[in-house]
Design a protein around this motif. Structure first.
Motif, short mmCIF file in Angstrom:
data_model
loop_
_atom_site.label_atom_id
_atom_site.label_comp_id
_atom_site.label_asym_id
_atom_site.label_seq_id
_atom_site.Cartn_x
_atom_site.Cartn_y
_atom_site.Cartn_z
N ARG A 11 0.67 -1.40 0.18
CA ARG A 11 -0.03 0.06 -0.09
C ARG A 11 0.66 1.38 0.13
NH1 ARG A 11 -5.12 -1.40 2.01
NH2 ARG A 11 -6.18 -2.33 0.48
N HIS A 12 2.24 1.26 0.43
CA HIS A 12 2.83 2.33 0.61
C HIS A 12 3.52 2.63 -0.80
CE1 HIS A 12 2.24 2.75 4.89
NE2 HIS A 12 2.45 1.25 5.01
N PRO A 13 3.41 3.81 -1.30
CA PRO A 13 3.80 4.01 -2.77
C PRO A 13 5.43 4.03 -2.62
CG PRO A 13 2.27 5.74 -2.12
CD PRO A 13 2.51 4.76 -0.85
N GLU A 14 6.02 4.76 -1.78
CA GLU A 14 7.34 4.82 -1.73
C GLU A 14 8.11 3.36 -1.62
OE1 GLU A 14 5.51 6.56 0.18
OE2 GLU A 14 5.61 8.70 -0.74
N ILE A 15 7.62 2.63 -0.46
CA ILE A 15 7.99 1.44 -0.31
C ILE A 15 7.85 0.26 -1.58
CG2 ILE A 15 7.77 -0.96 1.07
CD1 ILE A 15 7.07 1.16 3.29
N ARG A 16 6.63 0.34 -2.13
CA ARG A 16 6.34 -0.50 -3.38
C ARG A 16 7.48 -0.02 -4.46
NH1 ARG A 16 1.39 0.81 -3.63
NH2 ARG A 16 1.58 2.49 -5.21
N ALA A 17 7.71 1.31 -4.66
CA ALA A 17 8.59 1.70 -5.83
C ALA A 17 9.87 1.03 -5.44
CB ALA A 17 8.43 3.02 -5.75
N THR A 18 10.43 1.04 -4.27
CA THR A 18 11.67 0.62 -3.90
C THR A 18 11.70 -1.02 -4.20
OG1 THR A 18 11.93 2.55 -2.31
CG2 THR A 18 13.47 0.38 -2.19
N ILE A 19 10.73 -1.48 -3.69
CA ILE A 19 10.60 -3.15 -3.81
C ILE A 19 10.93 -3.51 -5.15
CG2 ILE A 19 9.14 -5.29 -3.74
CD1 ILE A 19 8.19 -3.85 -1.06
N ILE A 20 9.65 -2.66 -6.14
CA ILE A 20 10.04 -3.04 -7.56
C ILE A 20 11.21 -2.84 -8.36
CG2 ILE A 20 8.85 -2.00 -9.58
CD1 ILE A 20 6.28 -1.97 -8.30
N ARG A 21 11.78 -1.58 -7.90
CA ARG A 21 13.19 -1.27 -8.32
C ARG A 21 14.13 -2.28 -8.17
NH1 ARG A 21 17.12 0.78 -5.61
NH2 ARG A 21 15.64 1.93 -4.29
N LEU A 22 14.13 -2.78 -6.91
CA LEU A 22 15.26 -3.73 -6.46
C LEU A 22 14.96 -5.13 -7.20
CD1 LEU A 22 15.31 -2.98 -2.39
CD2 LEU A 22 17.14 -2.65 -4.23
N ILE A 23 13.67 -5.65 -7.36
CA ILE A 23 13.40 -6.75 -7.88
C ILE A 23 14.05 -6.47 -9.39
CG2 ILE A 23 11.46 -8.05 -8.85
CD1 ILE A 23 9.96 -7.60 -6.16
N ASN A 24 13.57 -5.55 -9.92
CA ASN A 24 13.86 -5.35 -11.64
C ASN A 24 15.32 -5.25 -11.94
OD1 ASN A 24 11.27 -5.68 -12.34
ND2 ASN A 24 10.73 -3.37 -12.29
N ASN A 25 16.21 -5.06 -10.59
CA ASN A 25 17.56 -4.90 -10.79
C ASN A 25 18.22 -6.33 -11.16
OD1 ASN A 25 18.19 -2.10 -10.55
ND2 ASN A 25 18.44 -2.15 -8.46
N ASN A 26 17.42 -7.16 -10.80
CA ASN A 26 17.80 -8.94 -10.92
C ASN A 26 17.20 -9.18 -12.33
OD1 ASN A 26 17.88 -11.68 -11.15
ND2 ASN A 26 18.04 -11.53 -8.92
#
Length: 106
Positions: A11-26
């Motif tokens: 639900r938290h936009p900033e946390i969600r964006a960080t998680i997505i960025r970290l996942i997409n780095n792999n």
């Protein structure tokens, strides 16, 4: 090598964006994120996700209902709970979820 699609619900936009960025780095993974359960569940019906990652921002009852709905739509899909701890922990949780194909990892 095909990428594993990961559905991220947080639900938290900033946390969600960080998680997505970290996942997409792999290079092995690709993430799509949602804040609302209805949107996430609808997308799960239409795309071949290999794992669901639950982040923060919802209460215990809502989490239980979401897990039941996810399992109803895609029986046996690995569901990983992630509430922080850094990129190393996130990667380890995803690898563990994918390797065990467990229904729920906390």
């Amino acid at each position: 090598m095909a990428q594993t699609a990961i559905l991220v619900f947080c639900r938290h936009p900033e946390i969600r964006a960080t998680i997505i960025r970290l996942i997409n780095n792999n290079p092995e993974w690709t993430a799509t994120g949602f804040a609302e359960p209805a949107d996430a569940l609808e997308d799960l019906k239409n795309k071949p996700y290999g794992l669901v990652l639950l982040g923060s921002g919802f209460d215990e009852t809502e989490e239980k209902e979401l897990i039941l709905a996810l399992q109803h739509i895609r029986k046996g899909i690995p569901i990983v709970k992630h509430y922080g701890g850094g990129s190393g922990l996130l990667s380890a949780e995803i690898y563990q979820g994918l390797s065990s194909r467990s229904r729920l990892r906390e």
